[in-house]
Design a protein around this motif. Structure first.
Motif, short mmCIF file in Angstrom:
data_model
loop_
_atom_site.label_atom_id
_atom_site.label_comp_id
_atom_site.label_asym_id
_atom_site.label_seq_id
_atom_site.Cartn_x
_atom_site.Cartn_y
_atom_site.Cartn_z
N SER A 68 -5.13 1.39 3.30
CA SER A 68 -5.39 -0.04 3.43
C SER A 68 -5.71 -0.42 4.88
O SER A 68 -5.09 0.08 5.81
N CYS A 103 -1.60 -3.68 0.03
CA CYS A 103 -2.72 -3.03 -0.64
C CYS A 103 -3.98 -3.89 -0.49
O CYS A 103 -3.92 -5.11 -0.63
N ASP A 104 -5.10 -3.25 -0.18
CA ASP A 104 -6.37 -3.96 -0.13
C ASP A 104 -7.39 -3.37 -1.11
O ASP A 104 -8.58 -3.67 -1.02
N GLY A 105 -6.93 -2.53 -2.01
CA GLY A 105 -7.82 -1.95 -3.02
C GLY A 105 -8.40 -0.61 -2.63
O GLY A 105 -9.08 0.03 -3.43
N SER A 106 -8.13 -0.16 -1.40
CA SER A 106 -8.72 1.11 -0.92
C SER A 106 -8.22 2.33 -1.69
O SER A 106 -8.84 3.39 -1.63
N GLY A 108 -1.89 4.63 2.00
CA GLY A 108 -2.08 4.74 3.43
C GLY A 108 -3.48 4.38 3.91
O GLY A 108 -3.75 4.43 5.10
N CYS A 157 0.84 -1.21 0.00
CA CYS A 157 0.00 0.00 0.00
C CYS A 157 0.87 1.25 0.00
O CYS A 157 1.77 1.39 0.82
N MET A 158 0.58 2.18 -0.90
CA MET A 158 1.28 3.46 -0.95
C MET A 158 0.33 4.62 -0.67
O MET A 158 0.76 5.77 -0.60
N THR A 186 -1.18 4.36 -6.43
CA THR A 186 -1.22 2.95 -6.81
C THR A 186 -0.27 2.18 -5.91
O THR A 186 0.68 2.75 -5.36
N PRO A 187 -0.52 0.89 -5.77
CA PRO A 187 0.38 0.11 -4.91
C PRO A 187 1.75 -0.06 -5.55
O PRO A 187 1.91 0.06 -6.76
#
Ligand code: FES
Length: 77
Positions: free
Chosen positions: A27, A33-36, A25, A22-23, A43-44
């Protein structure tokens, strides 16, 4: 405190394994990354590892070398 936790995540990775960090913050499953990020322009960071090793992923989201820890947390308790 900001970020997911006050310390880096120690993660054992395997050669050939790919992880999405995750980039943005947002997630709920940091450091992954969880798609948030879909609501942001971020982007991740997709990393494929070339050897078995232990990495340290930033837990506070403040490293200048994200997704990796840069020891920023050491001076910010
Ligand atoms: S959830 Fe943060 S980059 Fe995907």
């Amino acid at each position: 405190m900001s970020g997911w936790q006050n310390e880096p995540f120690g993660i054992d990775v395997k050669a050939g394994e790919t992880k999405a960090f995750c980039m943005c913050g947002l997630s709920k499953n940091g450091p992954y990354c969880d798609g948030s990020h879909k609501e942001t322009d971020k982007t991740p960071e997709i990393v494929t590892f070339d050897e078995d090793r232990t990495i340290y992923a930033c837990g506070r989201q403040q490293s200048s070398n994200r997704p990796y820890c840069d020891d920023t947390h050491s001076g910010q308790q």
